[in-house]
Design a protein around this motif. Sequence first.
Motif: not given
Length: 288
Positions: A22-38
């Motif tokens: 679940l942690l890996w999934s959370e980090l993966s989704v968080l840092f794949r979001r365009r909003r995060t990188w923006a």
Amino acid sequence: MSSSENARIEVIPDRRTAGWDLLWSELSVLFRRRRTWAMLAAVALIPILLAIAVRLSTSTLAAGEGPPFLSRVTQNGLFVGFTSMVVAIPLFLPLTIGVVAGDTIAGEAGQGTLRYLLVAPAGRVRLLLVKYAGAAAFCLAAALILTVAGLLIGAALFPVGPVTLLSGDVISVPEALLRSLLVAAYVSLSLLGLSAIGLFISTLTDVPVGAMAATVVVSVVAQILDILPQLAWLHPWLFSHYWLGFADLLRQPLDWTSFGTNAVVQLCYIVIFGALAYSRFATKNIQS
């Protein structure tokens, strides 16, 4: 439904590995979001714009003018990172943390994926811990990107050499780089209390924008209270009070007093608002 959402609602069969998956999934989704990188790109722009403005300026700043360390930037590019931290931590970093922390639970509820996440054998407590870990990881990423961007643009536009500390001692470039990483760690730590507040607020609503805005407002209010002399008794207990205390890391020998005090204050906020978040989330009726 997107592939990232499919990953979020996948039932994890082994309870022993559910938390890590679940942690890996959370980090993966968080840092794949365009909003995060923006947001991370916007953070990286702070030292870049600051360095370019100083480079193009024809006037010379006297010591004490502008943000701390700004007058030293032209003498040593390593000070770009330190100055950028002072500029970013009152507003820009709390703004990004408010977006990430406020979206933790409210975002899942708003998208209708919260119920599916709880189907996995992780439990509500573990889900809260994973969500908070994601917000904490973003705190670290934002501080590191700000530091690295400051070091790179500073080295590109200004001379780099031994650094004169606030105590008057001179340290080598490698040691100055280590101090920069310590400052990034200090700033990351400073934002953990606000992240816990954002997590709690996120459990109170299904509207992520409201949770984000409320978290940012709490940050602004805390900083306003911190400058009122009538509330001097309250200042040491405000999560924002030690945000700029990393100046103690720029002395020789290293002074860990502010670091330790800041850690204790942030831990208190993590425990208090983590408990409040659990109390609210454990009894929350999940409709979506």
